[in-house]
Design an enzyme around this catalytic site. Sequence first.
Site, PDB file in Angstrom:
ATOM      1  CG  ASP A  78       5.629   3.605   1.190  1.00  0.00           C
ATOM      2  OD1 ASP A  78       5.852   4.189   2.275  1.00  0.00           O
ATOM      3  OD2 ASP A  78       4.493   3.470   0.714  1.00  0.00           O
ATOM      4  CE  LYS A  91       0.408   4.734   8.312  1.00  0.00           C
ATOM      5  NZ  LYS A  91       0.493   3.959   7.092  1.00  0.00           N
ATOM      6  CE1 TYR A 116      -3.735   2.425   0.482  1.00  0.00           C
ATOM      7  CE2 TYR A 116      -2.541   3.238   2.397  1.00  0.00           C
ATOM      8  CZ  TYR A 116      -3.565   3.373   1.478  1.00  0.00           C
ATOM      9  OH  TYR A 116      -4.416   4.454   1.548  1.00  0.00           O
TER      10      TYR A 116
HETATM   11  C1  LIG Z   1      -0.060   4.453   5.708  1.00  0.00           C
HETATM   12  C2  LIG Z   1       0.780   4.239   4.522  1.00  0.00           C
HETATM   13  C3  LIG Z   1       0.808   5.142   3.451  1.00  0.00           C
HETATM   14  C4  LIG Z   1      -0.144   6.286   3.348  1.00  0.00           C
HETATM   15  O1  LIG Z   1       0.022   7.231   4.360  1.00  0.00           O
HETATM   16  P1  LIG Z   1      -1.195   8.214   4.725  1.00  0.00           P
HETATM   17  O2  LIG Z   1      -0.621   9.132   5.730  1.00  0.00           O
HETATM   18  O3  LIG Z   1      -2.290   7.339   5.242  1.00  0.00           O
HETATM   19  O4  LIG Z   1      -1.591   8.908   3.473  1.00  0.00           O
HETATM   20  C5  LIG Z   1       1.728   4.943   2.448  1.00  0.00           C
HETATM   21  N1  LIG Z   1       2.571   3.903   2.475  1.00  0.00           N
HETATM   22  C6  LIG Z   1       2.567   3.005   3.468  1.00  0.00           C
HETATM   23  C7  LIG Z   1       3.559   1.889   3.462  1.00  0.00           C
HETATM   24  C8  LIG Z   1       1.657   3.122   4.515  1.00  0.00           C
HETATM   25  O5  LIG Z   1       1.621   2.196   5.470  1.00  0.00           O
END
Ligand SMILES: *Cc1c(COP(=O)(O)O)cnc(C)c1O
Length: 429
Positions: A237, A265, A149
């Site tokens: 990511d 995060k 994701y």
């Molecule tokens: C949570 C998440 C995102 C998106 O971040 P948001 O602050 O919810 O837009 C992108 N990449 C990873 C791996 C994530 O866990």
Amino acid sequence: MPEQPADGATNAAWFERARRVIPGGVDSPVRSFSAVGGVPYTVVRGDGAHVVDVEGNRYIDLVQSYGAVLLGHGHRVVTEAVTAAAAAGTTFGAPTPGEVLLAEAICSRVPGCDQVRLVSSGTEAVMSAVRVARGFTGRDVVVKFDGCYHGHSDALLAGGGSGVATMGLPGTAGVPRSAVADTLVVPYNQVPELDERVACVVVEPVAANMGLVPPAAGFLQGLRQACDAVGALLVFDEVITGFRIGPGGASTLFGVRPDLWCFGKVIGGGLPVGAFGGRAEVLSVLAPQGPVYQAGTLSGNPLATAAGVAVLDAVTPDDYRALAQRVQRFAAELEAAVSDAGLPVQVPAAGTLLGLFLAEGAVTDHASARAAVEQGRYPSFFAAMLRRGVALAPGPYEVLFVGLAHRQDDLDQVVAAAAASAAAVAAGR
Ligand SMILES: *Cc1c(COP(=O)(O)O)cnc(C)c1O
């Protein structure tokens, strides 16, 4: 035992009100209970490892805002930093020291990451990193892995994990074909064949949105080599892994250096922040220096940067080491408790991260994660845990977040609740 609710409010009543004015009653689909049944608990406050709902029920919280909260809820250093920042003005539209301090805190901890630009979410971070990669290489194709994701931007939703997987969505409703025409989705843990149309390969270095799926030996190194061979950029990511799996994130832990990093995060201390960064040469394509436009009214917001700096400054390398040890032991105990109670289980762990699959059979990618989830034990286990005061995420593709606020006593209680819950599920109760 519930603490006394102040006003006789119930979770059901709040959710009913929410559903009238918010689609599905939630501002992010992962918060809904559609995958597990029942009504979400509505949180009024948290302290440390716990959250308290409107009925006064207290839960040991393994959601921790999906990893945004590393120090636990309501931590003093964050509260004080945010309060002081708010009193000085919430946003200016001019450079502030706070954004410099957060950028320095990030770059000084992540070898190879010379510069970062701050944004307001992980979604924006990855979306912008991909734009930079395309601008830098002059190429269009983005390779991503099924079950990873990367936020909800059009081009990256295809084959998404987390809520996209939970809801069983193809990930493209509302997204025109043209927006994903240059997105290639390939299986996790296999190094794909690349060619010279590829701008970048985007990967969660530890996949944490299809449950927890660690990288196979050589996978990340293989991606680095494959990218180098065709001149594509490698994008990690690290929105979950960054400043959670260790002080330097996954790139440091696994010794593989990407061209671009995405963070979110943890770096916002619970406030809305994201960041993307990398080598100065790559980032030089960004406006105002270069032709790639990217912007944000609230980017580098003073409250968010104050919270982020407070968190990164509060956590030491020893804290990460201790947390990783606690998590490894907890994972083993959790697995033993559930297994002894008669349920098939795997509790994969990587550094400070852990996941839960109530199934046998190795999970190495989205297909095997889905096969595990489709055995269907999660909803009843989730409900049994919640009744025992343990809040897991209400979806089978999320990981468990144990942070610095979880005491050994909390984790022991989770293990005891898991034993009882697994026994109940195994007995069909
Ligand atoms: C949570 C998440 C995102 C998106 O971040 P948001 O602050 O919810 O837009 C992108 N990449 C990873 C791996 C994530 O866990």
